[in-house]
Design a protein around this motif. Structure first.
Motif, PDB file in Angstrom:
ATOM      1  N   UNK A 131       0.831  -1.200   0.000  1.00 23.79           N
ATOM      2  CA  UNK A 131       0.000   0.000   0.000  1.00 23.79           C
ATOM      3  C   UNK A 131       0.866   1.251   0.000  1.00 23.79           C
ATOM      4  N   UNK A 132       0.322   2.279  -0.612  1.00 25.97           N
ATOM      5  CA  UNK A 132       0.997   3.578  -0.616  1.00 25.97           C
ATOM      6  C   UNK A 132       0.413   4.392   0.531  1.00 25.97           C
ATOM      7  N   UNK A 133       1.273   4.963   1.324  1.00 27.17           N
ATOM      8  CA  UNK A 133       0.784   5.684   2.499  1.00 27.17           C
ATOM      9  C   UNK A 133       0.308   7.084   2.129  1.00 27.17           C
ATOM     10  N   UNK A 134      -0.895   7.393   2.582  1.00 22.87           N
ATOM     11  CA  UNK A 134      -1.440   8.734   2.373  1.00 22.87           C
ATOM     12  C   UNK A 134      -1.604   9.373   3.740  1.00 22.87           C
ATOM     13  N   UNK A 135      -1.244  10.620   3.787  1.00 20.56           N
ATOM     14  CA  UNK A 135      -1.397  11.301   5.074  1.00 20.56           C
ATOM     15  C   UNK A 135      -2.864  11.638   5.300  1.00 20.56           C
ATOM     16  N   UNK A 136      -3.234  11.739   6.549  1.00 19.03           N
ATOM     17  CA  UNK A 136      -4.608  12.098   6.864  1.00 19.03           C
ATOM     18  C   UNK A 136      -4.755  13.612   6.986  1.00 19.03           C
ATOM     19  N   UNK A 137      -3.709  14.323   6.686  1.00 19.77           N
ATOM     20  CA  UNK A 137      -3.775  15.777   6.801  1.00 19.77           C
ATOM     21  C   UNK A 137      -3.535  16.207   8.226  1.00 19.77           C
ATOM     22  N   UNK A 138      -3.320  17.492   8.388  1.00 23.84           N
ATOM     23  CA  UNK A 138      -2.910  17.891   9.725  1.00 23.84           C
ATOM     24  C   UNK A 138      -4.050  17.870  10.731  1.00 23.84           C
ATOM     25  N   UNK A 139      -5.298  17.919  10.243  1.00 27.16           N
ATOM     26  CA  UNK A 139      -6.395  17.891  11.193  1.00 27.16           C
ATOM     27  C   UNK A 139      -6.526  16.549  11.888  1.00 27.16           C
ATOM     28  N   UNK A 140      -6.141  15.517  11.176  1.00 30.01           N
ATOM     29  CA  UNK A 140      -6.299  14.200  11.782  1.00 30.01           C
ATOM     30  C   UNK A 140      -4.952  13.541  12.046  1.00 30.01           C
ATOM     31  N   UNK A 141      -3.904  14.336  12.083  1.00 27.95           N
ATOM     32  CA  UNK A 141      -2.620  13.722  12.385  1.00 27.95           C
ATOM     33  C   UNK A 141      -2.596  13.401  13.872  1.00 27.95           C
ATOM     34  N   UNK A 142      -1.724  12.534  14.236  1.00 31.14           N
ATOM     35  CA  UNK A 142      -1.556  12.186  15.652  1.00 31.14           C
ATOM     36  C   UNK A 142      -2.775  11.574  16.318  1.00 31.14           C
ATOM     37  N   UNK A 143      -3.563  10.850  15.541  1.00 30.56           N
ATOM     38  CA  UNK A 143      -4.627  10.113  16.197  1.00 30.56           C
ATOM     39  C   UNK A 143      -3.992   8.895  16.839  1.00 30.56           C
ATOM     40  N   UNK A 144      -4.371   8.605  18.065  1.00 28.93           N
ATOM     41  CA  UNK A 144      -3.732   7.450  18.695  1.00 28.93           C
ATOM     42  C   UNK A 144      -4.035   6.174  17.924  1.00 28.93           C
ATOM     43  N   UNK A 145      -2.996   5.471  17.580  1.00 27.62           N
ATOM     44  CA  UNK A 145      -3.203   4.170  16.937  1.00 27.62           C
ATOM     45  C   UNK A 145      -3.394   4.215  15.438  1.00 27.62           C
ATOM     46  N   UNK A 197      -5.368   3.935   0.011  1.00 30.40           N
ATOM     47  CA  UNK A 197      -6.546   3.735  -0.816  1.00 30.40           C
ATOM     48  C   UNK A 197      -6.489   2.337  -1.411  1.00 30.40           C
ATOM     49  N   UNK A 198      -7.586   1.625  -1.243  1.00 27.89           N
ATOM     50  CA  UNK A 198      -7.585   0.233  -1.705  1.00 27.89           C
ATOM     51  C   UNK A 198      -8.067   0.164  -3.148  1.00 27.89           C
ATOM     52  N   UNK A 199      -8.008  -1.037  -3.679  1.00 25.50           N
ATOM     53  CA  UNK A 199      -8.367  -1.258  -5.074  1.00 25.50           C
ATOM     54  C   UNK A 199      -9.725  -0.698  -5.442  1.00 25.50           C
ATOM     55  N   UNK A 200     -10.692  -0.770  -4.525  1.00 23.91           N
ATOM     56  CA  UNK A 200     -12.040  -0.314  -4.857  1.00 23.91           C
ATOM     57  C   UNK A 200     -12.219   1.182  -4.601  1.00 23.91           C
TER      58      UNK A 200
END
Lengths: 613, 165
Positions: A572-586, A592-595
């Motif tokens: 998988x290619x890693x996509x950032x969740x953007x700064x609003x959702x960065x540092x979510x625990x876990x 993005x998956x095939x579908x």
């Protein structure tokens, strides 16, 4: 003073060449110390400095010329065997090279700063007079006042060495930007400062830290040299890709004009296979272009080890294997720091002094082996010493003394858990902190760095025989192998690098210990984490009595994640969740998956519990 | 933001014209500067993201970019409603980041003069809605609430987003 050089291209060329020469110089100098009679090596070193001198005089960098000129003269005398190489001379030469690096870094930074050259040059001068051997005794006369006793060769350069060890040890640990920053306190004045000065100016912008480990302060990872062949291969692959795209467009228009569906299906199947092939190739090529040999990090270690060994009064052989092993730039940038800590640790805490070694029936000289190798999709770096090893009892006692753990906790721990205690922040086994170890840098920093890379640390330890730290790191950070799992109908992706094993278990096998669900796994007890609860997934399956446990390891910790089912392995290619959702625990990111749906990437570090152990 | 583009000098009004995208939430009408809006899309599959504030619906794949989706109803503490065929996601750029906002319905783009914007009424209830209310537009037959999304998240919430350890 701003650089006044009308020809930017010329300047760039000079910087690139000089940087390269200087990078190699350190390594060569250390080798030279080991085999002083190697005339080829000697000549190469001489030529390097000579080239730097020539180029800088051409471009009018006077300070650089001054230092290189004197250094060259000393080297010339060594070359003509008018002077024999001693560790003291080497110290001075290394110091001069450091100064050259600082000056070059200044130029690179775009601003020439007036640096104190006299201190270093004064140390070189004694070796230039005809009777250099006596000159060492006379040296203080030549040394300007501000040098203090540090430079007095009469006390065989011990303080100077420690100073350099400081320098060498500290320099790579700080961001590259720091020295090039015109505002940073001039490093040259540091070099003549009294020895106890802990390290060059504390970094002003610690958040700019990622660019480190490239080796000293000159290495520049912002540009890459790529093998032209690789570039050609890449171009070929892109050509292929364009062909496949055309084929696809063709196929689509055929389909619209009424191609028979069976034929279309066939063609489409072939096309997807081709496309798959081409993209995987392309991915490989690009990945390869981002690859750097680990040598880039390793090559600065001989010098660090030399300086450290001199400083600590230990005799050390550093053996390096697998420096040609390649890994991604993103990883190369990050592993420098942890490795320095580990090496420093091996020398400082691991190896005994020569006398202790003799008493223990070992050779006077200790050995530190630094090696790198590929292992599947990982790179394995090991730092092994044949020192005293780690005494678990001592560790446990120390941890209790420092109030990091309680007696009861220790009693419940296995050897491995006890060894893991050294990763706690603020832990140091050394009774007396030395300049080097007492800087608040410890194994917790190593752990944090390795975790950041999704890596694993293992410790192998044999009391009295030595210890080995094994780092297992993913090859790249941008595209990862991951294990897709389902948690109550939601899909999550777990980085494969941290997955140790998976197993199917019946829920009946879970035990509770102190409110913590655990699983007996062979001879150890594995803490469990229900991802469904951690992620607050709506429970869909209530009647299942078996589930899957994914055992993940982060640094030295192991934990079992309970998931509903395993879906399989995928790149998988890693996509950032953007700064609003960065540092979510876990949650470490998304992919993005095939579908086209988004799957979240589990961050085992966050789950295992960050820095707080 | 290149507001110059929308701020067309109008001699009639003596004020500047602003284009607003108007949308509905629980039968109330809201307006937002058209320059903030990147695109308006239909509902997609949203991947839930755990451990986020309740109004964060999850994330979507917007042509290869993963962006967070915020349910404005939940954000404004309104009644929850089923998504229907009029439900839209407004993709907007808020403080440099793309985000999607779920709204009941997007109606039109209107032009108003700056002069028509009245300051928000004194606080009746201290809802979150108040925080990002930039003004009220009182037109003959309707009342629009002008939103300022930059004020959408309080400093506390921003900290929450970036510092959850």
């Amino acid at each position: 003073m701003a650089i006044d050089c009308e020809d930017q291209e010329l300047l760039d060329g000079f910087l690139a060449e000089t940087t390269e020469l200087l990078e190699k110089l350190d390594d060569d100098l250390i080798s030279l110390e080991k085999s002083p009679e190697d005339a080829d090596l000697m000549n190469r070193i001489f030529r390097s400095i000579h080239t730097v001198k020539g180029a800088s005089s051409f471009l009018g960098f006077d300070m650089l010329v001054k230092v290189t000129h004197k250094t060259e003269d000393v080297l010339n005398r060594l070359r003509k065997v008018e002077l024999t190489l001693t560790p003291e001379i080497m110290d001075v030469i290394l110091e001069a090279v450091d100064l050259v690096k600082t000056l070059v870094a200044d130029i690179k930074g775009g601003d020439i700063i007036e640096r104190d050259l006299e201190g270093t040059i004064a140390k070189l001068i004694p070796f230039l007079s005809e009777n250099a051997v006596e000159a060492t005794v006379l040296a203080p006369v030549f040394a300007p006042k501000e040098e203090k006793e540090a430079a007095a060769p009469a006390a065989p350069a011990e303080p100077a060495a420690s100073q350099q060890a400081e320098e060498a040890a500290a320099a790579p640990a700080e961001p590259q930007g720091a020295k090039a920053e015109p505002k940073a306190q001039p490093a040259a004045s540091q070099q003549v400062a009294p020895a106890p000065q802990p390290k060059p100016q504390p970094v002003k912008e610690p958040q700019k830290a990622p660019a480190k480990g490239g080796g000293e302060d000159l290495a520049d990872n912002s540009t890459v040299r790529v093998d032209v062949k690789r570039l050609d291969d890449l171009m070929n692959q892109v050509g292929e890709l364009v062909l496949e795209r055309n084929r696809m467009i063709q196929l689509h228009s055929d389909y619209q004009t009424g191609l028979n569906p069976a034929e279309f299906g066939d063609d489409f199947g072939k096309l997807s296979k081709r496309l798959n092939f081409v993209t995987s190739e392309l991915q490989m090529q690009v990945l390869k272009m981002r690859m750097l040999p680990v040598e880039k990090v390793f090559k600065k270690f001989p010098r660090i080890v030399r300086n450290l060994a001199r400083d600590l009064g230990k005799e050390v052989d550093l053996i390096i294997y697998g420096e040609e092993t390649e890994l991604d730039r993103s990883v190369v940038d990050e592993i420098g720091d942890p490795l320095i800590h580990l090496i420093r640790n091996a020398l400082d805490h691991g190896l005994e002094t020569p006398d202790q070694r003799l008493a223990a029936g070992k050779d006077r000289t200790g050995t530190v082996v630094l090696s790198a190798a590929h292992e599947g999709n990982q790179i394995v770096i090991s730092i092994k010493d044949d020192g005293r090893g780690i005494d678990p009892d001592k560790i446990a006692r120390k941890a209790v003394d420092k109030g990091l753990v309680t007696d009861d906790q220790v009693a419940a721990m296995g050897t491995r858990e006890i060894l893991d205690l050294i990763f706690l922040p603020g832990f140091s086994t050394k009774e007396q902190t030395t300049d080097l170890s007492g800087r608040g840098v410890g194994m917790d920093v190593v752990r944090t760095n390795i975790r950041k890379l999704n890596g694993i640390i293992e410790i192998k330890n044999e009391l009295g025989r030595g210890s080995e730290f094994i780092l297992k790191l993913p090859l790249t950070l941008a595209i990862i192998q991951s294990l897709l799992v389902e948690v109550e109908k939601e899909v999550y992706s777990i980085p494969l690098a941290s997955v140790i094993e998976t197993m199917r278990v019946s829920k009946k096998e879970f035990h509770m210990i102190g409110g913590q669900e655990v699983l007996k796994l062979r001879d150890s007890v594995l803490p469990l984490l229900r991802l469904q609860q951690t992620f607050g997934c709506h429970e869909v399956y209530t009647d299942r009595d078996t589930c899957y446990v994914v055992i993940v390891g982060v640094a030295e910790k192991r934990i079992g994640l309970i998931v509903t089912r395993l879906l399989g392995q995928q790149e998988v290619a890693i996509k950032s969740l953007g700064k609003f959702l960065s540092n979510l625990p876990g949650i470490g990111g998304s992919t993005i998956m095939g579908d086209g749906r988004v799957a979240l990437i589990v961050d085992p570090i966050g789950l295992v519990g960050g820095g707080a152990a | 933001m290149e507001t110059a583009l929308t701020k067309v000098k109008s001699e009639e009004y003596g004020g500047e014209l602003i284009q607003l995208v108007s949308f509905n939430l629980e039968k109330e009408e809201y307006g937002i500067n058209v320059l903030m809006v990147r695109e308006i899309i239909r509902m997609l599959n949203i991947t839930r993201v755990p451990n986020t504030p309740h109004y964060v619906e999850g994330v979507i794949n917007l042509r290869g970019k993963v962006i967070p989706i915020i349910n404005l109803r939940k954000k404004f503490d309104l009644m929850d409603a089923e998504y229907d065929k009029r439900t839209r996601i407004m993709v907007m750029e808020v403080v440099g980041e793309l985000m999607g906002f779920i709204v009941d319905e997007v109606s039109e783009v209107i032009r108003i003069s700056e002069k028509e914007i009245q300051p928000p009424p004194p606080v009746v209830s201290s809802g979150i809605e108040q925080e990002c209310m930039a003004g009220v537009i009182n037109q003959a037959d309707r009342l629009l609430v002008l939103l300022d999304l930059e004020k959408m998240f309080t400093a506390d919430e921003r900290r929450l987003f970036s510092n959850v350890a």
